[in-house]
Design a protein around this motif. Sequence first.
Motif, PDB file in Angstrom:
ATOM      1  N   GLY A 249       0.936  -1.318  -0.177  1.00 17.57           N
ATOM      2  CA  GLY A 249       0.136  -0.253  -0.008  1.00 17.57           C
ATOM      3  C   GLY A 249       0.963   1.156  -0.093  1.00 17.57           C
ATOM      4  N   LEU A 250       2.087   0.950   0.028  1.00 20.41           N
ATOM      5  CA  LEU A 250       3.014   2.207   0.411  1.00 20.41           C
ATOM      6  C   LEU A 250       3.180   2.956  -0.980  1.00 20.41           C
ATOM      7  CD1 LEU A 250       6.124   1.671  -0.670  1.00 20.41           C
ATOM      8  CD2 LEU A 250       6.109   0.374   1.708  1.00 20.41           C
ATOM      9  N   VAL A 251       3.135   2.050  -2.105  1.00 16.10           N
ATOM     10  CA  VAL A 251       3.129   2.608  -3.240  1.00 16.10           C
ATOM     11  C   VAL A 251       2.064   3.691  -3.742  1.00 16.10           C
ATOM     12  CG1 VAL A 251       4.008   0.581  -4.113  1.00 16.10           C
ATOM     13  CG2 VAL A 251       1.822   0.935  -4.548  1.00 16.10           C
ATOM     14  N   ASN A 252       1.077   3.957  -2.892  1.00 15.23           N
ATOM     15  CA  ASN A 252      -0.222   4.876  -3.195  1.00 15.23           C
ATOM     16  C   ASN A 252       0.287   6.242  -2.372  1.00 15.23           C
ATOM     17  OD1 ASN A 252      -1.420   3.315  -5.180  1.00 15.23           O
ATOM     18  ND2 ASN A 252      -2.116   1.908  -3.049  1.00 15.23           N
ATOM     19  N   ALA A 253       1.431   6.286  -1.739  1.00 20.31           N
ATOM     20  CA  ALA A 253       1.636   7.393  -0.905  1.00 20.31           C
ATOM     21  C   ALA A 253       1.523   8.860  -1.551  1.00 20.31           C
ATOM     22  CB  ALA A 253       3.071   7.298  -0.142  1.00 20.31           C
ATOM     23  N   GLY A 254       1.980   8.758  -2.949  1.00 20.71           N
ATOM     24  CA  GLY A 254       1.797  10.071  -3.646  1.00 20.71           C
ATOM     25  C   GLY A 254       0.516  10.632  -3.839  1.00 20.71           C
ATOM     26  N   GLY A 255      -0.618   9.694  -3.747  1.00 21.25           N
ATOM     27  CA  GLY A 255      -1.962  10.126  -3.902  1.00 21.25           C
ATOM     28  C   GLY A 255      -2.005  10.628  -5.318  1.00 21.25           C
ATOM     29  N   PRO A 256      -2.916  11.615  -5.602  1.00 18.24           N
ATOM     30  CA  PRO A 256      -3.229  12.198  -6.738  1.00 18.24           C
ATOM     31  C   PRO A 256      -2.261  13.458  -7.306  1.00 18.24           C
ATOM     32  CG  PRO A 256      -4.607  13.314  -5.087  1.00 18.24           C
ATOM     33  CD  PRO A 256      -3.671  12.195  -4.280  1.00 18.24           C
ATOM     34  N   HIS A 257      -0.978  13.583  -6.469  1.00 20.11           N
ATOM     35  CA  HIS A 257      -0.339  14.553  -6.901  1.00 20.11           C
ATOM     36  C   HIS A 257       0.655  14.292  -7.922  1.00 20.11           C
ATOM     37  CE1 HIS A 257      -2.025  16.281  -3.209  1.00 20.11           C
ATOM     38  NE2 HIS A 257      -1.585  15.479  -2.421  1.00 20.11           N
ATOM     39  N   MET A 258       0.630  13.173  -8.318  1.00 16.87           N
ATOM     40  CA  MET A 258       1.682  12.385  -9.336  1.00 16.87           C
ATOM     41  C   MET A 258       1.337  11.308  -9.742  1.00 16.87           C
ATOM     42  SD  MET A 258       4.654  11.253  -6.442  1.00 16.87           S
ATOM     43  CE  MET A 258       4.544  12.417  -5.441  1.00 16.87           C
ATOM     44  N   ARG A 260       1.430   7.136 -10.920  1.00 12.23           N
ATOM     45  CA  ARG A 260       1.481   5.980 -10.184  1.00 12.23           C
ATOM     46  C   ARG A 260       3.154   5.398 -10.049  1.00 12.23           C
ATOM     47  NH1 ARG A 260      -1.578   1.504  -8.384  1.00 12.23           N
ATOM     48  NH2 ARG A 260      -0.063   0.186  -7.311  1.00 12.23           N
ATOM     49  N   GLY A 261       3.619   5.670 -11.453  1.00 13.35           N
ATOM     50  CA  GLY A 261       5.059   5.482 -11.151  1.00 13.35           C
ATOM     51  C   GLY A 261       6.075   5.985 -10.569  1.00 13.35           C
ATOM     52  N   SER A 262       5.632   7.459 -10.401  1.00 17.80           N
ATOM     53  CA  SER A 262       6.446   8.410  -9.555  1.00 17.80           C
ATOM     54  C   SER A 262       6.049   7.799  -8.076  1.00 17.80           C
ATOM     55  CB  SER A 262       6.005   9.726 -10.040  1.00 17.80           C
ATOM     56  OG  SER A 262       6.376  10.200 -11.076  1.00 17.80           O
ATOM     57  N   SER A 263       4.957   7.445  -7.774  1.00 17.85           N
ATOM     58  CA  SER A 263       4.388   7.489  -6.427  1.00 17.85           C
ATOM     59  C   SER A 263       5.225   6.227  -5.952  1.00 17.85           C
ATOM     60  CB  SER A 263       3.076   7.306  -6.324  1.00 17.85           C
ATOM     61  OG  SER A 263       2.668   6.969  -5.143  1.00 17.85           O
ATOM     62  N   LEU A 265       7.937   4.233  -7.258  1.00 13.82           N
ATOM     63  CA  LEU A 265       9.385   4.076  -7.269  1.00 13.82           C
ATOM     64  C   LEU A 265       9.770   5.302  -6.073  1.00 13.82           C
ATOM     65  CD1 LEU A 265      10.209   4.321 -11.118  1.00 13.82           C
ATOM     66  CD2 LEU A 265      10.416   2.496  -9.543  1.00 13.82           C
ATOM     67  N   GLY A 266       8.936   6.223  -6.001  1.00 15.85           N
ATOM     68  CA  GLY A 266       9.522   7.233  -4.757  1.00 15.85           C
ATOM     69  C   GLY A 266       9.168   6.657  -3.515  1.00 15.85           C
ATOM     70  N   ALA A 267       8.184   5.840  -3.334  1.00 16.36           N
ATOM     71  CA  ALA A 267       7.625   5.132  -2.272  1.00 16.36           C
ATOM     72  C   ALA A 267       8.979   4.022  -1.716  1.00 16.36           C
ATOM     73  CB  ALA A 267       6.308   4.520  -2.113  1.00 16.36           C
ATOM     74  N   PHE A 268       9.334   3.492  -2.839  1.00 14.38           N
ATOM     75  CA  PHE A 268      10.390   2.348  -2.920  1.00 14.38           C
ATOM     76  C   PHE A 268      11.565   3.017  -2.170  1.00 14.38           C
ATOM     77  CE2 PHE A 268       8.716  -0.817  -6.209  1.00 14.38           C
ATOM     78  CZ  PHE A 268       7.779  -1.269  -5.275  1.00 14.38           C
ATOM     79  N   LYS A 269      11.991   4.253  -2.942  1.00 14.21           N
ATOM     80  CA  LYS A 269      13.132   4.606  -2.451  1.00 14.21           C
ATOM     81  C   LYS A 269      13.004   5.407  -0.872  1.00 14.21           C
ATOM     82  CE  LYS A 269      15.452   5.277  -6.802  1.00 14.21           C
ATOM     83  NZ  LYS A 269      16.001   6.229  -7.740  1.00 14.21           N
ATOM     84  N   ALA A 270      11.877   5.910  -0.781  1.00 17.32           N
ATOM     85  CA  ALA A 270      11.878   6.429   0.711  1.00 17.32           C
ATOM     86  C   ALA A 270      11.977   5.569   1.523  1.00 17.32           C
ATOM     87  CB  ALA A 270      10.464   7.244   0.524  1.00 17.32           C
ATOM     88  N   ALA A 271      11.336   4.292   1.157  1.00  9.72           N
ATOM     89  CA  ALA A 271      11.181   3.254   2.497  1.00  9.72           C
ATOM     90  C   ALA A 271      12.826   2.717   2.544  1.00  9.72           C
ATOM     91  CB  ALA A 271      10.490   2.083   1.906  1.00  9.72           C
TER      92      ALA A 271
END
Length: 308
Positions: A249-258, A260-263, A265-271
């Motif tokens: 579920g962390l892959v949806n952290a970006g919500g509607p602001h970006m 799905r790919g940005s959200s 990959l950004g979530a993997f790297k943030a984690a």
Amino acid sequence: MTTATKLSGVIPPVCTPLTPEYEVDTASLTRLVDHLLDGGVDGLFVLGSSSEVAFLPDGHRKVVLDTVLGHVAGRVPVLAGVIDMTTPRVLDHVRVAAEAGADGLVATAPFYTRTHPAEIALHFRKIAEAGLPLYAYDLPVAVHSKLGSDLVLELAAEGVLAGLKDSSGNDAGLREVILGRRDRAVPSFSVLTGSELTVDSALAMGADGVVPGLGNVDPHGYVRLFRAASAGDWAAARTEQERLFRLFGLVNAGGPHMGRGSSALGAFKAALHLRGVIDHPTTALPQIPLGDEEIAVVGKYLAEAALL
């Protein structure tokens, strides 16, 4: 586990850590490789979708190959993505990967151009001439064409393809390849699922392993899942899969602001950053980076999964 003829187990598609200046962060990359090897993975796949391969200049690709292959030093097989639009461009990547010492190659069908199945077959045959094991990557969401089961099995029977990474999300197609492998007597052909949320189901169908993007964050979990399934403990495999499903579920952290790919990959790297594995959660341009509030959401998922 790996034999001379077949790849199986957990083979994560390794993220590419970047500095704030968008250079490859080689120190973080080697720590990430150690994190994955400590998790017990059976191989590594560099320069795939989770590696941001589509965003990386050729120089960055070479740095990734040289860094990972030099650090792994033969401890596990390393597959190199040679993904590009057309055969001549892919063959340039093949030469670099072969010179770096890659153990195998991963390629999609050509994209941007509209190709006929006969041209896709020729594409894979030309890549296979390099003499390295070649794994077809079925990714219709990005390539915009689905690799047909008959084509994959024909190339497997010819010895052109050593395996398939199926990220199509089509479970019926996956089963068709698994059954066709048996019917056509090509047992050495490796079938790997890229659908990290249904790994237990794929393994129960007869898949040989998984290439999970989330495996960067929690390699130990995917290794536990695979080992439970291999031992026939399907209840334990399902329990682990359900835990990983929730973590995803962390892959949806970006919500509607970006996108799905940005959200994702950004979530993997943030984690990975929050877990102390990589120094920066930077994603390649033009992806929109996660903000502090979104990174905090990722942290909550990690805490719930006891990964912080």
